[in-house]
Design an enzyme around this catalytic site. Sequence first.
Site, short mmCIF file in Angstrom:
data_model
loop_
_atom_site.label_atom_id
_atom_site.label_comp_id
_atom_site.label_asym_id
_atom_site.label_seq_id
_atom_site.Cartn_x
_atom_site.Cartn_y
_atom_site.Cartn_z
N ASP A 1 2.16 -5.06 -5.09
CA ASP A 1 0.77 -5.59 -4.59
C ASP A 1 -0.49 -4.90 -4.41
OD1 ASP A 1 -1.20 -6.98 -2.93
OD2 ASP A 1 0.11 -6.95 -1.04
N HIS B 1 2.12 -9.96 -3.75
CA HIS B 1 1.55 -10.64 -2.58
C HIS B 1 1.70 -12.24 -2.61
CE1 HIS B 1 -1.54 -10.07 0.78
NE2 HIS B 1 -1.73 -11.37 0.44
N SER C 1 0.05 -11.57 5.00
CA SER C 1 -1.33 -11.52 4.61
C SER C 1 -2.39 -11.18 5.70
CB SER C 1 -1.67 -12.60 3.62
OG SER C 1 -2.67 -12.41 2.98
#
Length: 464
Positions: free
Chosen positions: A384, A441, A174
Amino acid sequence: MSHLLLPLLLLISNVVQSHTAIIERLPGFAGDLPFKLETGYVGVGELEEVQLFYYFIESERSPKDDPLMLWLTGGPGCSALSGLLFEIGPLQFDYSNSSGNRPSLKLNPYSWTKIANIIFLDAPVGTGFSYATTWRAYESNDTSSAAQTYEFLRKWLVAHPEFLTNPLYITGDSYSGVLVPIIVQEVYDGNEAGREPLMNLKGYVLGNPVTCEEKDISQRIPYGHKTALISDELYESTKADCNGDYVNVDPTNGACLTDLEMVSKCLEKIYLAQILEPMCNVISPNHTRLKWSRSILEENIIDIIAMPQQSRPWCRSYNYLYSYIWANDLNVREALHIREGTKKEWNRCNFSLSYTKDVLNSVVYHRYLSKKSLRALIYSGDHDLAIPYVGTLDWIRSLNLTSLASWSPWFVEGQVAGYSIVYTENHRYDLTFTTIKGGGHTAPEYKPKECLAMIDRWFSYYPL
């Protein structure tokens, strides 16, 4: 031992060694831990005003031979404990045997510690159990946090010299996509300058990485089109009316704003982290006009505690509740050797950091690293929407590397686990990009078996 290393040892050994502890038992887990867990603080920065907290777990296979990973969870401000418990660590919550204020833990059969030694670091300062001794020291940014993490790693390795020869990988997911390449450059340049201790740096690993937030967010619209969330007609109209820029929109461009309003209606009820999972109303209403570009981190998990459980859909976010209950338990803090009075409350992600994002695009660091003898693994969950794989693949292609292998499937237990492509630069630097089929994610939370197979093969220099 190098004569240059001895002064560094004398300077920091007391600081590091006096603040580490071996943890044999944890509340919520029955019996002794079947792996070696160490926790501690390492002071960095001026007068060591920043105290970074870490969890270190030795490889369950061969600690002296397996890679050493430094893992950074995203955010910025999301705790390493989140990556440990929900992604790649050896423990996870046992939801079927947890209730109310009594979370239970069980072993994660797909922990990356089965094949690697991992340092989970609470960084930047103010994340997890990391803290500062002055208010000024709480102020940080991308470059200062990367520098502090590099200092942490130097001091940690001096205190743990038995891991100096292990292959070292800087890893994270991330928002760590911004920080990891900066840290890798710091380590590489430090080695080149002869800075002790010399590290056996081999490369870096990034999952669902933020690289340039504006571009990453803009890619949600092409990704939404590819996944049938946005119609052909709306996509073509938006692309034309907005000139391909969906973030820095001219407020007088009425046609573009109208298109983006329609895009918002298509995407605002989609769960950013995994487009197939339920969207949960656990946040305060966002009154901004365009909701398609909302933040992946807008959720405030505490808000759902007061929600009635009946009549609400299962949502992955509810799983995170147990981490708040567990990490804020005084018995857990005592077991982890958290310093009393340093943090009033643990948060999975700290949204109140005094943090400045001063690196708006980390591609320049990847371009620098691509000229070095390093290897990189970049992976993306293909469901994601927060940081779509199409944006990640776009900046990788901008590095103008040579393709070694074409886009092709890879398999786990006879099933397609994702699609990968391999690039190189003069056969010194190689970069593997892969999708994780069905992953969100971030990918290991959704597809743990496949992600363990991926990292195991890549560390071993096998094709995925």
